[in-house]
Scaffold this motif. Structure first.
Motif, short mmCIF file in Angstrom:
data_model
loop_
_atom_site.label_atom_id
_atom_site.label_comp_id
_atom_site.label_asym_id
_atom_site.label_seq_id
_atom_site.Cartn_x
_atom_site.Cartn_y
_atom_site.Cartn_z
N ILE A 72 0.82 -1.21 0.00
CA ILE A 72 0.00 0.00 0.00
C ILE A 72 0.85 1.26 0.00
O ILE A 72 0.57 2.21 -0.75
N TYR A 73 1.90 1.31 0.83
CA TYR A 73 2.61 2.56 1.06
C TYR A 73 3.97 2.64 0.35
O TYR A 73 4.38 3.73 -0.07
N PRO A 76 3.98 1.89 -4.42
CA PRO A 76 3.59 2.93 -5.39
C PRO A 76 4.66 3.99 -5.62
O PRO A 76 4.92 4.38 -6.77
N ILE A 77 5.29 4.47 -4.56
CA ILE A 77 6.29 5.53 -4.71
C ILE A 77 7.55 5.01 -5.38
O ILE A 77 8.14 5.69 -6.24
N LEU A 78 7.97 3.81 -5.04
CA LEU A 78 9.15 3.25 -5.70
C LEU A 78 8.87 2.99 -7.18
O LEU A 78 9.77 3.13 -8.02
N VAL A 309 6.48 5.34 6.05
CA VAL A 309 7.45 6.40 5.74
C VAL A 309 8.68 5.85 5.02
O VAL A 309 9.65 6.58 4.79
N LEU A 310 8.65 4.57 4.66
CA LEU A 310 9.83 3.93 4.07
C LEU A 310 10.24 4.46 2.69
O LEU A 310 11.44 4.61 2.43
N PRO A 311 9.31 4.76 1.76
CA PRO A 311 9.74 5.10 0.40
C PRO A 311 10.73 6.25 0.31
O PRO A 311 11.74 6.14 -0.38
N GLY A 312 10.45 7.35 1.01
CA GLY A 312 11.36 8.49 0.96
C GLY A 312 12.74 8.16 1.47
O GLY A 312 13.75 8.54 0.87
#
Length: 716
Positions: A72-73, A76-78, A309-312
């Motif tokens: 979910i978190y 998507p950002i990666l 908060v992992l992606p950043g």
């Protein structure tokens, strides 16, 4: 034959364009969905319906509960970062296509105009203010939604725990503050990832986005501090003060959270202006506590909850490790121009394949001065006019720069200087070329970003035959001797270059603010020092070569897949047989520690492999090193790569002689801008904070829409 080749290139270009458009819209679709997720996240619809349904489908013996949060978190950002790298790879030197979409640029210009020029937040555009308001509304919405959901059962929970209702509400408020702080933390590391494909896709740079990192950092620490204080008050009032010393085997660990908060508070305190400006080294070194902050944050919540908060941070780790690999190389320093105004121009050898946009920046480390300190400087050279050198100008102002100046200007000059570099980093477009007139306003060493712009325009005026904007350079200096900074517009190799600067409509207005007449007794000249070659030195090159964006996409996707593989094997064959996905038996500390370790291992393996592969494939590197070690003339004018050490005055025509110099006065910027004519006037300012804010205020107050303001600065 040529026509067939041109047709094929045209078809290939159209395919790339269509692919870029497809990537852009698909990335936007994913981002909108991700944003909607954060909006719905604090509601009961998400926690009671959507999340349990997704968890039931995503739960497996390989990833467990963390598989849901990763899906979910994190994913998507990666994915967006990977697609952004592919999008940028399809672009071909976009800063050369600076006349495209001029109408679109001018149409959006009003959103980039300064809206607020005074206040603690610095210069704010309409776009920035709009996004800031939406972000604050998201924080308020999230906090209120959490409170509404939690307070609904506060009375019932208070009866169960035999606490007062207000005490339970205090605990829930503390929880809500921490959850809201996670939103800030999720975005905190994006602005400081210098080689971020996401920032570049949005047309942003790390140095230009650093103010967003500052805003997010202040907001996050304010929320996390309130979160911690809320719990301390709650424990005190409910006679559970010993909870402060608890490190639970499963679930939330209080001690880990307190250590993380303490590290954050120390970093936060060091950002105070009185400390940051007067004791920069203290500010610089305390910021390494972010490692402690992040590690104990993960141990506090557990890895599964930290995936929010992992992606950043994941993208920041990749960027940081690539910077580490690049920084291990010693760079070939060819020459140094020592100016009378206590400034030096360092000229490094550059890989012939390295191309960068004007106003790009590099970070420099000189181990003989400090092994840990890295300082950013604007690149003054142009990759078109200076194909084999990269230059920066450093004004002697702080402790580090003064030490460097003393080394290079001493009576017993150095024969070699070890230097490491990270970068260059820069924007993807030459926005300044879209204007009819460019007004470049600088104060002191703020002239350095404009040198690369002027050199780039000189190249265009001499080779492309295209129309270049008229350029008005307004530069203010304190003393007459500082006028020598203007001569840096001419490169060291200006005696042999074929580019004619007179083809550019350049007018220079120089102001000396603290002296009313020139000092005729000062006969100091600009000196040039040539350094001997070292076999271990290498030219400046991109850390991942010409196809750096493609390699970055491969690193992001491959390292993430490797991480999932490692964590899947660990969960399936070690953790799952113990707790069967209940998260009630296997220690939270061990699970989180192993997850963080696997992330580091995955990034290190993939990034190192890509770095070494690119280094092996870099054919230009070996050729250039052979040039350095071959027998050449020792004359600086005839090929200075292996030149013996020489000191002498620089035999160049002085641009100061062509400038209109005003002594004992400051420029009337408002009057000058009002007298400028043109349908599109680009106003670029680089210098002290007061000057930048003054120019921004003038551009904002003008009734005309012809002025397009842009600030070039490391600070906000």
């Amino acid at each position: 034959m040529n026509s067939e080749s041109e047709v094929n290139e045209g078809v290939s270009g159209k395919m790339k364009k269509y692919l870029q458009v497809g990537i852009w819209w698909f990335s936007l679709f994913i981002f909108v969905g991700y944003l909607l997720l954060w909006i719905v996240r604090p509601t009961n619809i998400f926690y009671l319906r959507w999340f349990p349904d997704i968890e039931a489908k995503a739960d497996s013996v390989y990833l467990g509960e963390q598989g849901t949060t990763i899906l979910i978190y994190t994913f998507p950002i990666l994915l967006i970062a990977t697609l952004a790298g592919l999008y940028l790879h399809l672009e071909q030197k976009p800063w050369n296509h600076n006349t495209e979409r001029k109408g679109r640029f001018l149409g959006l210009a009003s959103w980039k105009r300064p809206l607020l020029t005074k206040g603690p937040l610095g210069i704010i555009t309409m776009t920035e203010l709009s996004f800031a308001i939406m972000f604050v509304l998201l924080l308020i919405w999230t906090f209120c939604s959490y409170l509404h959901s939690m307070f609904a059962s506060a009375a019932q929970d208070a009866a169960k725990e035999r606490d007062q209702v207000w005490e339970v509400k205090l605990e829930y408020s503390a929880i809500a503050l921490g959850l809201v702080g996670n939103i800030c933390l999720a975005l905190l590391f994006f602005p400081v990832s210098r080689g971020s494909s996401i920032l570049r896709l949005l047309g942003l740079t790390s140095e230009g986005s650093i103010k967003y990192h500052i805003w997010l950092g202040h907001t996050a620490m304010l929320l996390f501090t309130a979160h911690g204080l809320g719990y301390i008050i709650f424990w005190y009032k409910t006679h559970q003060i010993l909870e402060i010393f608890k490190w639970n085997k499963v679930g939330v660990s209080n001690v880990a959270g307190e250590i993380s908060l303490l590290a954050g508070l120390i970093m936060w305190a060091a950002t105070l202006p009185s400390i940051r400006r007067k004791a920069f080294e203290l500010f610089f070194y305390t910021h390494y506590l972010y490692i402690v902050f992040v590690i104990f944050y993960v141990l506090h919540l557990g890895f599964s909850s930290s995936c929010v908060v992992l992606p950043g941070f994941y993208l920041f780790m990749i960027d940081r490790y690539l910077r580490f690999l690049q920084s291990q190389q010693k760079i070939r320093l060819v020459s140094a121009r020592v100016l009378p105004c206590e400034a030096v121009e360092l000229n490094f050898s550059k890989n012939l394949g390295l191309s960068y946009a004007p106003t790009s920046t590099i970070f420099i480390n000189v181990p003989s001065i400090s092994k840990l300190q890295w300082h950013p400087f604007t690149v003054t050279s142009c990759s078109d006019t200076d194909p084999d050198t990269l230059s920066v100008v450093i004004k002697s102002s702080g402790t580090w720069s003064k030490s460097l100046y003393q080394k290079l200007s001493s009576s017993s000059p150095l024969s070699h200087l070890d230097v490491s570099i990270e970068g260059p980093y820069g924007t993807g477009s030459a926005f300044y070329s879209r204007h009819e007139l460019l007004v470049l306003i600088s104060g002191g060493s703020g002239i350095t970003p404009f040198i690369s712009i002027i050199r780039s325009l000189v190249f265009k005026a001499n080779t492309e035959g295209g129309k270049t904007p008229r350029v008005l350079l307004l530069c203010a200096f304190r003393k007459c001797i500082d006028l020598s900074m203007i001569d840096l517009i001419l490169p060291v190799s200006a005696t042999t270059t074929t580019f004619d600067i007179s083809r550019l409509q350049l007018h220079i207005e120089a102001y000396v603010t603290r002296e009313k007449q020139p000092d005729m007794n000062d006969k100091r000249l600009t000196q040039t020092s040539w350094f001997k070659a070292n076999l271990l030195d290498e030219p400046v090159s991109q850390v991942l070569g010409k196809n750096s964006w493609l390699y970055l996409s491969i690193i992001i996707s491959s390292s993430f897949i490797l991480f999932l593989l490692l964590i899947g094997i660990l969960t399936r064959y070690y953790i799952y047989p113990i707790d069967h996905n209940t998260d009630l038996i296997y220690p939270n500390f061990s699970r989180s520690s192993l997850s963080m370790l696997f992330i580091c291992i995955s990034i290190a393996i993939v990034a190192t492999s890509a770095f070494l592969w690119n280094k092996k494939q870099n054919k230009d590197l070996g050729q250039i090193k052979n040039i350095y070690t071959s027998d050449q003339s020792t004359s600086p004018g005839s090929g200075y790569y292996n030149a013996d050490k020489e000191l002498g005055s620089l035999p160049l025509q002085s641009l100061v002689q062509t400038a209109n110099v005003h002594y004992g006065e400051t420029p009337d910027i408002k009057k000058i801008l009002s007298g400028c004519d043109g349908s599109s006037i680009g106003v670029l300012v680089s210098g002290p904070r007061k000057m930048r804010h003054e120019v921004a205020s003038i551009c904002t107050s003008c009734s005309t829409d012809d002025l397009h303001f842009e600030s070039v600065s490391f600070s906000w």
